[in-house]
Design an enzyme around this catalytic site. Sequence first.
Site, PDB file in Angstrom:
ATOM      1  N   ARG A 243       0.856  -1.178   0.000  1.00  0.00           N
ATOM      2  CA  ARG A 243       0.000   0.000   0.000  1.00  0.00           C
ATOM      3  C   ARG A 243       0.895   1.233   0.000  1.00  0.00           C
ATOM      4  NH1 ARG A 243      -3.412  -2.580  -1.828  1.00  0.00           N
ATOM      5  NH2 ARG A 243      -5.511  -2.981  -1.061  1.00  0.00           N
ATOM      6  N   GLU A 272      -3.702   7.458  -4.160  1.00  0.00           N
ATOM      7  CA  GLU A 272      -4.025   6.991  -5.519  1.00  0.00           C
ATOM      8  C   GLU A 272      -5.374   7.544  -5.967  1.00  0.00           C
ATOM      9  OE1 GLU A 272      -3.954   2.692  -5.963  1.00  0.00           O
ATOM     10  OE2 GLU A 272      -2.052   2.615  -4.923  1.00  0.00           O
ATOM     11  N   HIS A 290      -0.927   0.328 -10.098  1.00  0.00           N
ATOM     12  CA  HIS A 290      -1.596  -0.661  -9.227  1.00  0.00           C
ATOM     13  C   HIS A 290      -2.082  -1.876 -10.042  1.00  0.00           C
ATOM     14  CE1 HIS A 290      -3.812  -1.011  -5.106  1.00  0.00           C
ATOM     15  NE2 HIS A 290      -3.514  -2.196  -5.580  1.00  0.00           N
TER      16      HIS A 290
END
Length: 324
Positions: A243, A272, A290
Amino acid sequence: MSNKPKVFITRKWPASVEEKLKSQYEVTLNESDRPLSADEFKQALQNYDAVCPTVCDSFPAEVLKVENKRCKLLANFGVGYNHINMATAKEEKLLVTNTPGVLTESTADIAMTLLLMSARRGAEGDRLVRAKQWQGWCPTHMMSSDVTGTTLGLIGFGRIAQAMARKAHYGFGMKIIYFKPSPAEQSVIDDLNATACDSIAELMQQADYISLHCPGGGSTRHLINSQMLALMKPTAHLINTARGDVVDTEALIECLKNKQIAGAGLDVYEGEPNVADGLLTLDNVSLLPHLGSATIATRTAMGEKVLDNLEAYFADQELPDQVS
Ligand code: DGY
């Protein structure tokens, strides 16, 4: 009026899973795949029996506490659930499920991809060729770092870290070291000939490549800060597929700018989908959007996992992947 349970899906899912949802539930899909607002999430909690968010949908306390909720289940499409305020979900008696197990190999593949890209300057080379700047082969052009036979340090040693360790150990002859707060299974340690480090600091000093595999959220926020980065070898690389908020981005930018470490490979970011401008101009960082679980098979399997959890919930059975 149908008497099927009402299910709300926040983003577009693989077509085969959406077809199954349509046949089993009175489902609202998000066919345009538009990111939804906090108000839309609140309305979904008020009007549906189950809501199926995903890792980019934020469910803070303010959303979860909306009055007159019909929803009792948040069946998350994704293994990470740090986008849901779990303490509030518990207080509000909302069950939460996730999708463990099915994205292990694809996410470990992306971690290994980033490790190789960072070590061998893959993204930089691609940019050079596309910009028609390549002057031809020469003995000192774009020299980079070896991977085979070096040391991989894993922070967190769950399913994905272990899958990466297997690829690195058996594929690239890497020595595996790891940090995990509780002891790892002996059979896994033996299989990988892995060595535990007593602290993250010890691992940061020893590894040639450091890959992050801990959950996100409050307890791991900025775990990798300027002090930790300062412990890395100047030839080492940092890989993050966990993360974004596990790494202090500004500290990493400074460290890469000053060439304090050799490089970094990132699949996840603080805030993000925004990516800090400071990262975009650096050559010694490889950036992916991602992509960890983004294979057709994995995303379909993640959808199937959500279906299993919904089915169990509406049949009053034990939830296969309950996290709260
Ligand atoms: C997850 O499931 O948490 C992943 O980050 C999605 O790729």
